[in-house]
Write an enzyme that holds these catalytic residues in place. Structure first.
Site, short mmCIF file in Angstrom:
data_model
loop_
_atom_site.label_atom_id
_atom_site.label_comp_id
_atom_site.label_asym_id
_atom_site.label_seq_id
_atom_site.Cartn_x
_atom_site.Cartn_y
_atom_site.Cartn_z
N CYS A 91 0.81 -1.23 0.00
CA CYS A 91 0.00 0.00 0.00
C CYS A 91 0.84 1.28 0.00
CB CYS A 91 -0.98 0.03 1.15
SG CYS A 91 -1.33 -1.53 1.93
N ARG A 138 7.00 -11.03 5.90
CA ARG A 138 6.31 -10.85 7.18
C ARG A 138 6.88 -11.83 8.19
NH1 ARG A 138 0.16 -10.00 4.85
NH2 ARG A 138 0.66 -8.13 3.66
N GLN A 154 1.82 -11.48 -3.09
CA GLN A 154 0.41 -11.09 -3.17
C GLN A 154 0.06 -10.61 -4.57
OE1 GLN A 154 -0.69 -7.98 -0.48
NE2 GLN A 154 -1.73 -9.38 0.89
N ASP A 182 -1.67 -8.13 -5.48
CA ASP A 182 -2.18 -6.98 -4.75
C ASP A 182 -2.56 -5.86 -5.71
OD1 ASP A 182 -2.84 -5.65 -2.50
OD2 ASP A 182 -0.79 -5.28 -1.81
N HIS A 210 -4.28 -1.65 -5.71
CA HIS A 210 -4.86 -0.49 -5.02
C HIS A 210 -5.58 0.38 -6.02
CE1 HIS A 210 -1.81 -1.97 -2.20
NE2 HIS A 210 -2.72 -1.66 -1.31
N LYS A 243 -13.72 -4.45 5.50
CA LYS A 243 -13.31 -5.27 4.36
C LYS A 243 -14.26 -6.44 4.14
CE LYS A 243 -10.18 -8.02 7.18
NZ LYS A 243 -9.04 -8.90 7.18
N HIS A 274 -8.08 -1.57 -1.27
CA HIS A 274 -6.98 -2.55 -1.32
C HIS A 274 -7.65 -3.85 -1.73
CE1 HIS A 274 -4.57 -0.18 1.77
NE2 HIS A 274 -5.80 0.26 1.95
ZN LIG Z 1 -2.97 -2.38 0.59
#
Ligand SMILES: [Zn+2]
Ligand SMILES: [Zn+2]
Length: 598
Positions: free
Chosen positions: A287, A316, A334, A336, A338, A422, A468
């Site tokens: 992010c 992580r 991910q 991922d 945005h 979410k 996200h």
């Molecule tokens: Zn994010």
């Protein structure tokens, strides 16, 4: 949960749990028959069964279980009623004291009640709130599963007890089903199949939770990612790349530094040693990076939404005890994205993200799923950033979009991210086990933290809203799901090796190589098995590797420019011209069919 609270739980038992808990009492009676000096701890119903913890004069072995089971059958067949009484606390203390049941005495001492519940069946008496079935005959088909060590009260400073796990069901069919599922789950375990199918390696030479992928595993992840990438592009996403390092200051602005630091790897010293803000971090999240990219450009209301996507490996610091194969790792990739948008685009973008997710599920044949709508816990507002009004608006637009799509959903209070509510997609695999994959999170707070802007129709600066979103979640975890869901027999389009060419004798190797070249030119992933093994052994090995097509070639095939096609499902398609085979398989790959042959 303390032992006392766990005991209290029994009053809320469902009929199935009540029956299983009754089986635990029966098991305790059987164990007492064998070991009259056994000291008993507790025996609750648990998911799929029950257990009871015992303090015994010797260690149990798997050979003890049939004996205990047999005694349990005698008790069940005796139809002994479960009798309930309330005893004054002092009487119960005296009784269990006289019978050297120290754990029961400790439990009673911790209860504040003046009277305690007692249940008896046949020769057995136990401290229990109940309820139970009426008589022992009502306990359904059961099986004792295993013995494990368990500390009294889960406290390593207290005695180690022996826990016997059992399962019980209303019908024999349900019990058989359950045992089949367990066996099947073991066969499908992605760690086992990952080794057998040569997909990935977890090595002692690397940190725990950092898998490495062999050629076949890399091919699989590449195909998975290419597919999501193409789909995302169709849905208007643009791909970016943001490396593996960030700075502490970036994570302070995003506030992750204050809420997520435990899950981050230790920081590395940066250029200016004096300043913590300039120290480097291994990226745990995309992010802040995507936000920085957004901020580097001017944005007009006309070009919104801006949708940045990336396959990014994140680091992580998951606790060592929670790491499992690919399902939970410390380096996860991910898919991922945005989305930066105007507030009036929230509903439309949320819909877009749901449609994309559902399309991907459909392709993989994952048809059993539900969504969890994760909201903030209104009692713990201090754990979340952002104004009340902002949260309320975000939560109601997520709920509306979920309802408009007609999705099955449950509400999880307190499950929200700290920056916004979410929606998580829970997928059930072929064995009915749940996996959390996709997530779509609305965020009114990060745009505020980073002072994001776009130029509105009025020529003024306005604040965008963010989503996200991850489709498959992490490539590693989703791969674990696919391995177990398909038991390693992947759809052809993602199979690492799609066809194995098997020459019958050495003199057929040249023709086999011609076939290989033709298949590769047509975009089919093929290999040749030139080992000096017998043909049947080669076919069996390819089948074990779950390779969709085995192409046997000998004199006849060489003459006819053909291949003898055997499917991994054991179907023999006999001789097929090479061109026709390519045509059929190419169609299956192109349409991402889950069938093996048209
Ligand atoms: Zn994010
Ligand atoms: Zn009980």
């Amino acid at each position: 949960m303390t032992v006392e609270v766990e005991l209290q739980e029994s009053i809320n038992y469902t009929p199935l749990q009540r029956m299983r808990h009754s089986a635990a009492h029966i098991m305790a009676e059987a164990v007492l028959e064998i070991f009259p000096d056994a000291r008993l701890a507790i025996g609750p119903a648990i998911e799929d069964g029950f257990y009871y913890d015992f303090d015994l004069p010797r260690a149990l072995t798997p050979e003890d279980l049939p004996d205990i089971e047999q005694r349990m059958h005698r008790i069940v067949n005796g139809s002994y009623p479960f009798k309930h009484e309330m005893w004054p606390r002092e009487k119960a203390l005296q009784y269990f004291g006289e019978h050297s049941q120290a754990y029961k005495v400790e439990l009673i001492e911790n209860l504040t009640d003046q009277e305690v519940g007692i249940y008896t069946q046949d020769t057995f008496l136990d401290l229990c709130r109940g309820p139970h079935v009426e008589n022992t005959r009502q306990v359904g088909p059961f099986k004792l599963m295993r013995v494990a060590g368990a500390y009294w009260r889960g406290d390593e400073h207290r005695p180690m007890l022996q826990r016997i796990y059992g399962t019980a069901w209303f019908t024999q069919e349900e019990l058989d089903q359950y045992l089949w599922r367990l066996e099947e789950a073991q066969k499908r375990d992605h760690r086992k199949l990952g080794r057998e199918l040569k997909l990935f390696v977890l090595s002692e030479e690397l940190p725990a939770g950092v898998p490495m992928f062999l050629p076949r595993g890399e091919t699989l992840r590449h195909e998975m990612e290419t597919y999501v990438r193409e789909t995302q592009e169709r849905y208007g996403y643009q791909h970016v790349w943001t490396s593996h390092l960030g700075k502490v200051r970036l994570y302070k602005t995003s506030k992750h530094w204050y809420t997520y630091r435990e899950d981050m790897f230790p920081i590395m010293k940066g250029e200016q040693e004096a300043s913590e803000d300039d120290a480097y971090v291994l990226k745990p999240m995309n992010c802040p990076h995507h936000i920085t990219l957004y901020k580097s450009q001017m944005h007009s209301y006309r070009e919104l939404p801006v949708r940045y996507a990336e396959f990014a490996t994140l680091y992580r610091y998951e606790k060592a005890g929670t790491l499992t194969g690919l399902a939970r790792v410390r380096s996860l990739t991910q898919d991922d994205a945005h989305v930066f948008m105007r507030p009036d685009q929230v509903q439309q973008e949320f819909d877009n993200a749901i449609n994309l997710t559902l399309e991907v599920f459909e392709t993989y044949g994952l048809s059993d799923y539900w969504v969890r709508l994760s909201l903030r816990d209104p009692q713990k507002k201090e754990e979340y950033i952002g104004e009340d009004a902002v949260w309320e608006a975000a939560e109601s637009s997520l709920r509306e979009a979920t309802e408009n799509k007609g999705l099955k959903y449950e509400i999880g209070i307190g499950e929200a991210a700290f920056y916004g509510p979410k929606v998580d997609f829970m997928v059930r695999d072929a064995l009915g086990r749940e996996w959390q994959c996709s997530t779509i999170q609305l965020d009114f707070n990060q745009p505020e933290n980073f002072q994001l802007e776009y130029v509105g129709e009025d020529g003024q600066a306005h604040r965008p809203v963010m989503i996200h979103r991850a489709v498959t979640g992490s490539t590693e975890r989703f791969m674990a799901l696919l391995i177990e869901h398909f038991a390693g027999a992947f759809p052809v389009w993602i199979s690492p090796v799609q066809a194995m060419i098997i020459p019958i004798a050495d003199r057929h190797v040249e023709y086999a190589n011609n076939v290989l070249a033709t298949l590769k030119a047509a975009g089919i992933r093929a290999e040749i098995d030139t080992r000096g093994e017998r043909m049947n052994a080669k076919i069996r090995d390819a089948q074990m590797q779950k390779i969709p097509y085995m192409l046997v070639v000998g004199d006849k095939e060489a003459q006819a420019d053909a291949v003898s096609v055997r499917l991994r499902s054991n179907v023999d398609l006999k001789s097929i011209p090479v061109a026709k085979f390519i045509e059929g398989v190419s169609e299956i790959i192109k349409t991402k069919s889950r069938e093996l042959w048209p």
